[in-house]
Design a protein around this motif. Sequence first.
Motif, PDB file in Angstrom:
ATOM      1  N   TYR A   1       0.780  -1.391   0.028  1.00 50.88           N
ATOM      2  CA  TYR A   1      -0.029   0.028  -0.114  1.00 50.88           C
ATOM      3  C   TYR A   1       0.936   1.504  -0.138  1.00 50.88           C
ATOM      4  CZ  TYR A   1       1.097   0.234   5.115  1.00 50.88           C
ATOM      5  OH  TYR A   1       1.676   0.055   6.121  1.00 50.88           O
ATOM      6  N   ASP A   2       0.250   2.396  -0.228  1.00 48.71           N
ATOM      7  CA  ASP A   2       0.631   3.500  -0.634  1.00 48.71           C
ATOM      8  C   ASP A   2      -0.002   4.691   0.064  1.00 48.71           C
ATOM      9  OD1 ASP A   2       2.417   5.824  -1.082  1.00 48.71           O
ATOM     10  OD2 ASP A   2       2.285   5.578  -3.294  1.00 48.71           O
ATOM     11  N   LEU A   3       0.541   5.127   1.242  1.00 52.12           N
ATOM     12  CA  LEU A   3      -0.400   6.232   1.825  1.00 52.12           C
ATOM     13  C   LEU A   3      -0.266   7.723   1.201  1.00 52.12           C
ATOM     14  CD1 LEU A   3       0.043   5.396   5.791  1.00 52.12           C
ATOM     15  CD2 LEU A   3      -2.020   4.998   4.167  1.00 52.12           C
ATOM     16  N   THR A   4       0.506   7.873   0.248  1.00 48.16           N
ATOM     17  CA  THR A   4       0.622   9.123  -0.502  1.00 48.16           C
ATOM     18  C   THR A   4      -0.027   8.954  -1.834  1.00 48.16           C
ATOM     19  OG1 THR A   4       2.671   8.360  -1.725  1.00 48.16           O
ATOM     20  CG2 THR A   4       3.047   9.257   0.455  1.00 48.16           C
ATOM     21  N   ASP A   5      -0.852   7.785  -2.308  1.00 52.41           N
ATOM     22  CA  ASP A   5      -1.621   7.680  -3.329  1.00 52.41           C
ATOM     23  C   ASP A   5      -3.013   8.104  -3.170  1.00 52.41           C
ATOM     24  OD1 ASP A   5      -2.569   6.788  -5.594  1.00 52.41           O
ATOM     25  OD2 ASP A   5      -1.631   5.007  -5.809  1.00 52.41           O
ATOM     26  N   LYS A   6      -3.256   9.345  -3.214  1.00 51.94           N
ATOM     27  CA  LYS A   6      -4.664   9.774  -3.133  1.00 51.94           C
ATOM     28  C   LYS A   6      -5.642   8.939  -3.872  1.00 51.94           C
ATOM     29  CE  LYS A   6      -3.533  12.965  -0.008  1.00 51.94           C
ATOM     30  NZ  LYS A   6      -3.750  14.499  -0.262  1.00 51.94           N
ATOM     31  N   ALA A   7      -5.398   8.830  -5.359  1.00 52.79           N
ATOM     32  CA  ALA A   7      -6.260   8.086  -5.937  1.00 52.79           C
ATOM     33  C   ALA A   7      -6.679   6.652  -5.546  1.00 52.79           C
ATOM     34  CB  ALA A   7      -5.688   7.987  -7.540  1.00 52.79           C
TER      35      ALA A   7
END
Length: 244
Positions: A30-36
């Motif tokens: 997962y990537d918490l910076t990926d708003k999409a």
Amino acid sequence: MKKLMFLLAFLLPGAALAAGGNVHLDTANYDLTDKASLQNGAKIFMNYCLGCHSMKYQRYQRTFQDLGIADELGQENLQFTGEKVTDYITRAMPEESASVWFGAAPPDLTLVARVRGADWLYTYLRSFYVDESRPFGVNNKVFKEVGMPHVLQPLQGTPRETYETRMIDGEEKQVYVGIKADGDGALSPEEYDQAVLDLVNFLEYTGEPARLESERIGKWVLVFIVVLFVFVYLLKKDYWREVH
């Protein structure tokens, strides 16, 4: 020895809970910076999970702001029970009715990622399979005798255990090779895995909404400590100059 025993007693139950037995857990990248991704995860949660599970420690407005969603757009597309944007995210299902229908009220999911872990959630949501002996017709490889339906089945399709015939010790045997959907879902297997990852990403965010900000501040704190150490060391050298 007492401290070691206390530490083990504190950590082992949590480790066992997160692992869910001896099932191999897939890695949730997962990537918490990926708003999409976060926005899609929020959409999936509100549409498929919120009917039974609440997030009573998380407000709609905080969620919309952190995920880059305008309040009006969020209210129109992610709020379905007429709450205010400043309200906590609660389910519409009464707790008493939920206890009757499911045997126990479905748990709040605000902190589920911190309790279970992202890898556990990612594997769990991809491990449902048809089991006609269960009340909802499904079981789960990670959480045996699961007491909830497979709410994401419209996206995944009908998942079934699959086996292959292999020669083992000179005999043909049926070997379990995984779970495969029948293709009647709205998403392909790859798209479903991504949708689950987006949902896990969102649950990771709600478990600690200030995590990215804390990590950003933490880096500057470490820089400050290093700089402070240099000055403290020089000060110590100055104080102890005549002593040495």
